[in-house]
Design a protein around this motif. Structure first.
Motif, PDB file in Angstrom:
ATOM      1  N   ARG A  52       0.855  -1.182   0.000  1.00 57.37           N
ATOM      2  CA  ARG A  52       0.000   0.000   0.000  1.00 57.37           C
ATOM      3  C   ARG A  52       0.891   1.232   0.000  1.00 57.37           C
ATOM      4  NH1 ARG A  52      -3.942  -0.401   4.854  1.00 57.37           N
ATOM      5  NH2 ARG A  52      -1.950  -0.696   5.857  1.00 57.37           N
ATOM      6  N   VAL A  53       0.547   2.194  -0.832  1.00 57.37           N
ATOM      7  CA  VAL A  53       1.284   3.447  -0.928  1.00 57.37           C
ATOM      8  C   VAL A  53       0.290   4.571  -0.727  1.00 57.37           C
ATOM      9  CG1 VAL A  53       2.697   4.927  -2.423  1.00 57.37           C
ATOM     10  CG2 VAL A  53       2.923   2.428  -2.561  1.00 57.37           C
ATOM     11  N   LEU A  54       0.691   5.554   0.058  1.00 58.32           N
ATOM     12  CA  LEU A  54      -0.145   6.743   0.129  1.00 58.32           C
ATOM     13  C   LEU A  54       0.700   7.987   0.114  1.00 58.32           C
ATOM     14  CD1 LEU A  54      -0.516   8.023   3.325  1.00 58.32           C
ATOM     15  CD2 LEU A  54      -1.992   6.096   3.408  1.00 58.32           C
ATOM     16  N   PHE A  55       0.090   9.013  -0.418  1.00 58.24           N
ATOM     17  CA  PHE A  55       0.713  10.331  -0.468  1.00 58.24           C
ATOM     18  C   PHE A  55       0.036  11.194   0.585  1.00 58.24           C
ATOM     19  CE2 PHE A  55       1.354  10.166  -5.400  1.00 58.24           C
ATOM     20  CZ  PHE A  55       2.166   9.062  -5.266  1.00 58.24           C
ATOM     21  N   TYR A  56       0.807  12.103   1.171  1.00 65.92           N
ATOM     22  CA  TYR A  56       0.268  13.119   2.079  1.00 65.92           C
ATOM     23  C   TYR A  56       0.711  14.451   1.503  1.00 65.92           C
ATOM     24  CZ  TYR A  56      -0.846  15.730   6.298  1.00 65.92           C
ATOM     25  OH  TYR A  56      -1.375  16.627   7.194  1.00 65.92           O
ATOM     26  N   GLU A  57      -0.226  15.133   0.867  1.00 64.15           N
ATOM     27  CA  GLU A  57       0.069  16.373   0.159  1.00 64.15           C
ATOM     28  C   GLU A  57      -0.613  17.537   0.865  1.00 64.15           C
ATOM     29  OE1 GLU A  57      -0.784  15.955  -4.110  1.00 64.15           O
ATOM     30  OE2 GLU A  57      -1.035  13.807  -3.720  1.00 64.15           O
ATOM     31  N   VAL A  58       0.140  18.607   1.110  1.00 67.35           N
ATOM     32  CA  VAL A  58      -0.422  19.788   1.765  1.00 67.35           C
ATOM     33  C   VAL A  58      -0.253  20.985   0.832  1.00 67.35           C
ATOM     34  CG1 VAL A  58      -0.346  21.320   3.767  1.00 67.35           C
ATOM     35  CG2 VAL A  58       0.166  18.879   4.044  1.00 67.35           C
ATOM     36  N   TYR A  59      -1.359  21.653   0.567  1.00 64.11           N
ATOM     37  CA  TYR A  59      -1.386  22.829  -0.303  1.00 64.11           C
ATOM     38  C   TYR A  59      -1.921  24.024   0.484  1.00 64.11           C
ATOM     39  CZ  TYR A  59      -0.732  19.322  -3.871  1.00 64.11           C
ATOM     40  OH  TYR A  59      -0.223  18.280  -4.605  1.00 64.11           O
ATOM     41  N   ASP A  60      -1.586  25.204   0.022  1.00 61.42           N
ATOM     42  CA  ASP A  60      -2.081  26.413   0.677  1.00 61.42           C
ATOM     43  C   ASP A  60      -3.609  26.443   0.725  1.00 61.42           C
ATOM     44  OD1 ASP A  60       0.424  27.445   1.210  1.00 61.42           O
ATOM     45  OD2 ASP A  60       0.458  28.730  -0.575  1.00 61.42           O
ATOM     46  N   ASP A  61      -4.223  25.992  -0.368  1.00 63.37           N
ATOM     47  CA  ASP A  61      -5.681  26.012  -0.476  1.00 63.37           C
ATOM     48  C   ASP A  61      -6.100  25.140  -1.656  1.00 63.37           C
ATOM     49  OD1 ASP A  61      -5.013  27.597  -2.722  1.00 63.37           O
ATOM     50  OD2 ASP A  61      -5.396  29.454  -1.623  1.00 63.37           O
ATOM     51  N   ARG A  62      -7.378  25.060  -1.867  1.00 70.15           N
ATOM     52  CA  ARG A  62      -7.897  24.220  -2.966  1.00 70.15           C
ATOM     53  C   ARG A  62      -7.389  24.706  -4.320  1.00 70.15           C
ATOM     54  NH1 ARG A  62     -11.860  19.820  -3.797  1.00 70.15           N
ATOM     55  NH2 ARG A  62     -11.957  19.767  -6.043  1.00 70.15           N
TER      56      ARG A  62
END
Length: 97
Positions: A52-62
């Protein structure tokens, strides 16, 4: 508040190396070229078959995430989706850094 995206994938062991290389390239390009991308982690659970692979991505906003969807490095990563089974993509509003 930030916008968090957590996609998940299932990848057979023999395809894991190429898939992770493509994921790494996408993560590195996102962090280097997208001003609205604050974090892009790739995590692997090899204790399951398939992995299983997952990404954790954080952006300023949508809007920053929507801009990510139009990047050439994401287009290149999408070619690697033939190496996996896509799982759910979960989206969150980050309230605590």
């Amino acid at each position: 508040m930030s916008y968090v995206v957590v996609p998940s994938f299932e990848v057979e062991e023999e395809r894991l190396g190429p898939f992770l290389a493509a994921a790494r390239a996408d993560a590195e390009a996102s962090l280097a070229t997208e001003p609205g991308c604050r974090q892009f982690d790739v995590a692997v659970d090899r204790s399951t078959t398939p992995a299983r692979v997952l990404f954790y991505e954080v952006y300023d906003d949508r809007a920053a995430f929507e801009a990510h969807l139009r990047t050439p490095h994401l287009a290149a990563f999408r070619e690697a989706l033939t190496l996996c089974r896509e799982g759910p993509v979960t989206m969150f509003e980050r309230v605590v850094p």
